[in-house]
Design an enzyme around this catalytic site. Structure first.
Site, PDB file in Angstrom:
ATOM      1  N   TYR A  18      18.922  12.386   0.103  1.00  0.00           N
ATOM      2  CA  TYR A  18      19.346  10.990  -0.044  1.00  0.00           C
ATOM      3  C   TYR A  18      19.370  10.611  -1.520  1.00  0.00           C
ATOM      4  CZ  TYR A  18      19.706   5.984   0.911  1.00  0.00           C
ATOM      5  OH  TYR A  18      20.123   4.677   0.961  1.00  0.00           O
ATOM      6  N   HIS A  22      22.760   9.677  -3.860  1.00  0.00           N
ATOM      7  CA  HIS A  22      22.872   8.379  -4.532  1.00  0.00           C
ATOM      8  C   HIS A  22      22.859   8.513  -6.053  1.00  0.00           C
ATOM      9  CE1 HIS A  22      22.478   6.658  -0.566  1.00  0.00           C
ATOM     10  NE2 HIS A  22      22.836   5.496  -1.096  1.00  0.00           N
ATOM     11  N   TYR A  41      21.242  -3.675  -7.370  1.00  0.00           N
ATOM     12  CA  TYR A  41      21.116  -3.087  -6.042  1.00  0.00           C
ATOM     13  C   TYR A  41      20.074  -1.976  -6.108  1.00  0.00           C
ATOM     14  CZ  TYR A  41      23.022  -1.177  -1.587  1.00  0.00           C
ATOM     15  OH  TYR A  41      23.201  -0.745  -0.298  1.00  0.00           O
ATOM     16  N   TRP A  75      32.190   7.092   2.510  1.00  0.00           N
ATOM     17  CA  TRP A  75      30.773   7.198   2.118  1.00  0.00           C
ATOM     18  C   TRP A  75      29.878   7.221   3.363  1.00  0.00           C
ATOM     19  CZ3 TRP A  75      28.084   8.446  -2.087  1.00  0.00           C
ATOM     20  CH2 TRP A  75      26.717   8.167  -2.111  1.00  0.00           C
ATOM     21  N   TRP A  76      30.179   6.345   4.319  1.00  0.00           N
ATOM     22  CA  TRP A  76      29.395   6.322   5.549  1.00  0.00           C
ATOM     23  C   TRP A  76      29.434   7.685   6.241  1.00  0.00           C
ATOM     24  CZ3 TRP A  76      31.574   1.217   8.036  1.00  0.00           C
ATOM     25  CH2 TRP A  76      31.032   0.111   7.379  1.00  0.00           C
TER      26      TRP A  76
END
Length: 103
Positions: A18, A22, A41, A75-76
């Site tokens: 993860y 990112h 964010y 992206w999902w």
């Protein structure tokens, strides 16, 4: 400026993956988020529960549903193997209510 927080669920054992994905967020996705008024964010991980906690600032009155855009859907799909997702690959998210803020 509005602050928005929500939680998501990471599948066990995927913390490093993860973070890796990112750290290399696609430039076009980053640009889209910024253009939509999303800033500051951050995503945090509770390793005991694999719960991801996200918080972001939103500026303006953007009502555009980013989930309808191809780059977001891509992206999902890219993240779907390591997170709990809905049938359309969007992450399962739970909005969180702010109960305290110290500026």
């Amino acid at each position: 400026m509005q602050r928005v927080a929500f939680k998501m669920k990471l599948k066990p054992g995927f913390k490093e993956e993860y973070q890796k994905r990112h750290a290399a967020i696609w430039p076009e996705l980053k640009q889209l988020l910024q253009a939509a008024g999303i800033s500051d964010y951050a995503i945090f991980l509770d390793e005991e529960t694999n719960t991801l906690f996200a918080v972001q600032k939103l500026s303006g009155q953007s009502s555009q549903d980013l989930g309808n855009l191809a780059i977001v859907q891509k992206w999902w799909a890219y993240m779907a193997d390591i997170m709990d997702t809905n049938p359309d690959n969007s992450p399962v998210t739970t909005p969180l209510q702010e109960v305290f803020y110290l500026p």
